[in-house]
Design a protein around this motif. Structure first.
Motif, mmCIF file in Angstrom:
data_model
loop_
_atom_site.group_PDB
_atom_site.id
_atom_site.type_symbol
_atom_site.label_atom_id
_atom_site.label_comp_id
_atom_site.label_asym_id
_atom_site.label_seq_id
_atom_site.Cartn_x
_atom_site.Cartn_y
_atom_site.Cartn_z
ATOM 1 N N HIS A 51 0.735 -1.314 0.150
ATOM 2 C CA HIS A 51 -0.045 -0.031 -0.055
ATOM 3 C C HIS A 51 0.901 1.203 0.116
ATOM 4 O O HIS A 51 0.586 2.309 -0.670
ATOM 5 C CB HIS A 51 -0.811 -0.011 1.093
ATOM 6 C CG HIS A 51 -2.205 -0.983 0.815
ATOM 7 N ND1 HIS A 51 -3.184 -0.604 0.148
ATOM 8 C CD2 HIS A 51 -2.361 -2.119 1.360
ATOM 9 C CE1 HIS A 51 -3.995 -1.699 -0.022
ATOM 10 N NE2 HIS A 51 -3.613 -2.492 0.807
ATOM 11 N N LEU A 52 2.047 1.372 0.590
ATOM 12 C CA LEU A 52 2.977 2.167 0.456
ATOM 13 C C LEU A 52 3.532 2.506 -0.757
ATOM 14 O O LEU A 52 3.403 3.594 -1.289
ATOM 15 C CB LEU A 52 4.022 1.995 1.664
ATOM 16 C CG LEU A 52 5.151 3.107 1.653
ATOM 17 C CD1 LEU A 52 4.814 4.516 2.072
ATOM 18 C CD2 LEU A 52 6.482 2.610 2.234
ATOM 19 N N LEU A 53 3.698 1.397 -1.444
ATOM 20 C CA LEU A 53 4.047 1.469 -3.088
ATOM 21 C C LEU A 53 3.327 1.887 -3.944
ATOM 22 O O LEU A 53 3.402 2.833 -4.676
ATOM 23 C CB LEU A 53 4.684 0.258 -3.633
ATOM 24 C CG LEU A 53 6.007 -0.330 -2.751
ATOM 25 C CD1 LEU A 53 6.261 -1.757 -3.010
ATOM 26 C CD2 LEU A 53 7.170 0.740 -3.113
ATOM 27 N N GLU A 54 1.983 1.756 -3.669
ATOM 28 C CA GLU A 54 1.021 2.052 -4.196
ATOM 29 C C GLU A 54 0.350 3.575 -3.959
ATOM 30 O O GLU A 54 0.202 4.217 -5.034
ATOM 31 C CB GLU A 54 -0.603 1.419 -4.142
ATOM 32 C CG GLU A 54 -1.681 1.819 -4.820
ATOM 33 C CD GLU A 54 -3.091 1.026 -4.478
ATOM 34 O OE1 GLU A 54 -3.687 0.528 -5.157
ATOM 35 O OE2 GLU A 54 -3.257 0.601 -3.373
ATOM 36 N N LYS A 55 0.645 4.269 -2.945
ATOM 37 C CA LYS A 55 0.489 5.516 -2.708
ATOM 38 C C LYS A 55 1.513 6.270 -3.255
ATOM 39 O O LYS A 55 1.186 7.503 -3.757
ATOM 40 C CB LYS A 55 0.730 5.638 -1.062
ATOM 41 C CG LYS A 55 0.226 7.140 -0.633
ATOM 42 C CD LYS A 55 0.560 7.109 0.860
ATOM 43 C CE LYS A 55 0.112 8.609 1.265
ATOM 44 N NZ LYS A 55 0.618 8.814 2.747
ATOM 45 N N LYS A 56 2.850 5.746 -3.497
ATOM 46 C CA LYS A 56 3.954 6.462 -4.238
ATOM 47 C C LYS A 56 3.756 6.364 -5.964
ATOM 48 O O LYS A 56 4.516 6.991 -6.390
ATOM 49 C CB LYS A 56 5.073 5.902 -3.752
ATOM 50 C CG LYS A 56 5.570 6.085 -2.233
ATOM 51 C CD LYS A 56 6.906 5.792 -1.963
ATOM 52 C CE LYS A 56 7.306 6.018 -0.424
ATOM 53 N NZ LYS A 56 8.672 5.794 -0.350
ATOM 54 N N GLY A 57 2.698 5.490 -6.262
ATOM 55 C CA GLY A 57 2.730 5.487 -7.689
ATOM 56 C C GLY A 57 3.460 4.304 -8.361
ATOM 57 O O GLY A 57 3.541 4.454 -9.458
ATOM 58 N N ILE A 58 4.029 3.879 -7.496
ATOM 59 C CA ILE A 58 5.163 2.690 -7.880
ATOM 60 C C ILE A 58 4.445 1.584 -8.251
ATOM 61 O O ILE A 58 4.983 0.759 -9.386
ATOM 62 C CB ILE A 58 6.080 2.660 -6.946
ATOM 63 C CG1 ILE A 58 6.867 3.741 -6.684
ATOM 64 C CG2 ILE A 58 7.275 1.405 -7.154
ATOM 65 C CD1 ILE A 58 7.908 3.879 -5.506
ATOM 66 N N ILE A 59 3.570 1.029 -7.713
ATOM 67 C CA ILE A 59 2.588 -0.011 -8.078
ATOM 68 C C ILE A 59 1.252 0.191 -8.067
ATOM 69 O O ILE A 59 0.763 1.077 -7.743
ATOM 70 C CB ILE A 59 2.971 -1.294 -7.150
ATOM 71 C CG1 ILE A 59 2.273 -1.102 -5.828
ATOM 72 C CG2 ILE A 59 4.375 -1.830 -6.997
ATOM 73 C CD1 ILE A 59 2.256 -1.962 -4.918
ATOM 74 N N LYS A 60 0.524 -0.808 -8.870
ATOM 75 C CA LYS A 60 -0.956 -0.560 -8.863
ATOM 76 C C LYS A 60 -1.676 -1.958 -8.433
ATOM 77 O O LYS A 60 -1.348 -3.073 -8.828
ATOM 78 C CB LYS A 60 -1.479 -0.312 -10.359
ATOM 79 C CG LYS A 60 -2.998 -0.098 -10.369
ATOM 80 C CD LYS A 60 -3.398 0.417 -12.027
ATOM 81 C CE LYS A 60 -4.771 0.720 -11.961
ATOM 82 N NZ LYS A 60 -5.310 1.492 -12.605
ATOM 83 N N ILE A 61 -2.351 -1.673 -7.502
ATOM 84 C CA ILE A 61 -2.997 -2.996 -6.950
ATOM 85 C C ILE A 61 -4.252 -3.250 -7.443
ATOM 86 O O ILE A 61 -5.212 -2.383 -7.585
ATOM 87 C CB ILE A 61 -3.324 -2.960 -5.470
ATOM 88 C CG1 ILE A 61 -1.926 -2.840 -4.558
ATOM 89 C CG2 ILE A 61 -3.975 -3.884 -4.855
ATOM 90 C CD1 ILE A 61 -1.862 -2.629 -2.907
ATOM 91 N N VAL A 62 -4.268 -4.344 -8.126
ATOM 92 C CA VAL A 62 -5.462 -4.690 -9.157
ATOM 93 C C VAL A 62 -6.297 -5.811 -8.625
ATOM 94 O O VAL A 62 -5.728 -6.904 -8.524
ATOM 95 C CB VAL A 62 -5.222 -5.023 -10.555
ATOM 96 C CG1 VAL A 62 -6.365 -5.243 -11.310
ATOM 97 C CG2 VAL A 62 -4.351 -3.759 -11.106
ATOM 98 N N PRO A 63 -7.464 -5.667 -8.022
ATOM 99 C CA PRO A 63 -8.160 -7.003 -7.423
ATOM 100 C C PRO A 63 -8.158 -8.279 -8.645
ATOM 101 O O PRO A 63 -8.223 -7.930 -9.864
ATOM 102 C CB PRO A 63 -9.914 -6.207 -7.244
ATOM 103 C CG PRO A 63 -9.738 -4.885 -7.164
ATOM 104 C CD PRO A 63 -8.532 -4.527 -7.980
ATOM 105 N N LYS A 64 -7.829 -9.258 -7.974
ATOM 106 C CA LYS A 64 -7.680 -10.650 -8.652
ATOM 107 C C LYS A 64 -6.509 -10.814 -9.508
ATOM 108 O O LYS A 64 -6.304 -11.792 -10.166
ATOM 109 C CB LYS A 64 -9.133 -10.876 -9.533
ATOM 110 C CG LYS A 64 -10.434 -10.652 -8.594
ATOM 111 C CD LYS A 64 -11.262 -11.843 -8.718
ATOM 112 C CE LYS A 64 -12.559 -11.488 -7.990
ATOM 113 N NZ LYS A 64 -12.990 -12.624 -7.136
#
Length: 125
Positions: free
Chosen positions: A58-71
């Motif tokens: 979630h930290l990486l997602e907040k920084k725009g480094i990853i995207k968490i995609v359901p499934k």
């Protein structure tokens, strides 16, 4: 992807994970579009709690480094255009480090050389 956890470090484990993923991307060991292991699998591999890996993702997602995609999981983002928001966030993160470097007696030139050495280290891989 090789992540090394140092339990005795002052750096929280979730930050160690996040930092090493970012370094892997910077070194070209992890590619944009690549999917990271599931939270459960990664936690098991690292021998840490699932919530620790989840916090890291979630930290990486907040920084725009990853995207968490359901499934689909956590996917490394493609490079974005550097913008003022990223600049401000990074400036806020660097500021205490630069202040500490000055307080311990580093000169401006030494700080610049340190940054250049770190960049060159990333380019080697």
């Amino acid at each position: 992807m090789m992540i090394r956890i140092e339990p005795d470090s002052d750096i929280p484990i979730y930050e160690q994970i996040s930092n090493q993923i970012v370094e892997g991307i910077a070194r070209g060991l992890i590619q944009p579009g690549q999917t990271l292991p599931s939270v459960r699998a990664f936690a098991s591999d690292l021998g840490v709690n699932m919530h620790t890996v989840n916090k890291s993702y979630h930290l990486l997602e907040k920084k725009g480094i990853i995207k968490i995609v359901p499934k689909s999981g956590a996917i490394i983002s493609y490079p974005q255009d550097f913008n003022e928001s990223s600049f401000d966030r990074l400036k806020n993160e660097y500021q205490p480090l630069i202040a500490e470097a000055l307080v311990v007696g580093m000169s401006e030139k030494q700080i610049q050389e340190l940054v250049a050495a770190i960049i060159n280290d990333f380019k080697k891989n």
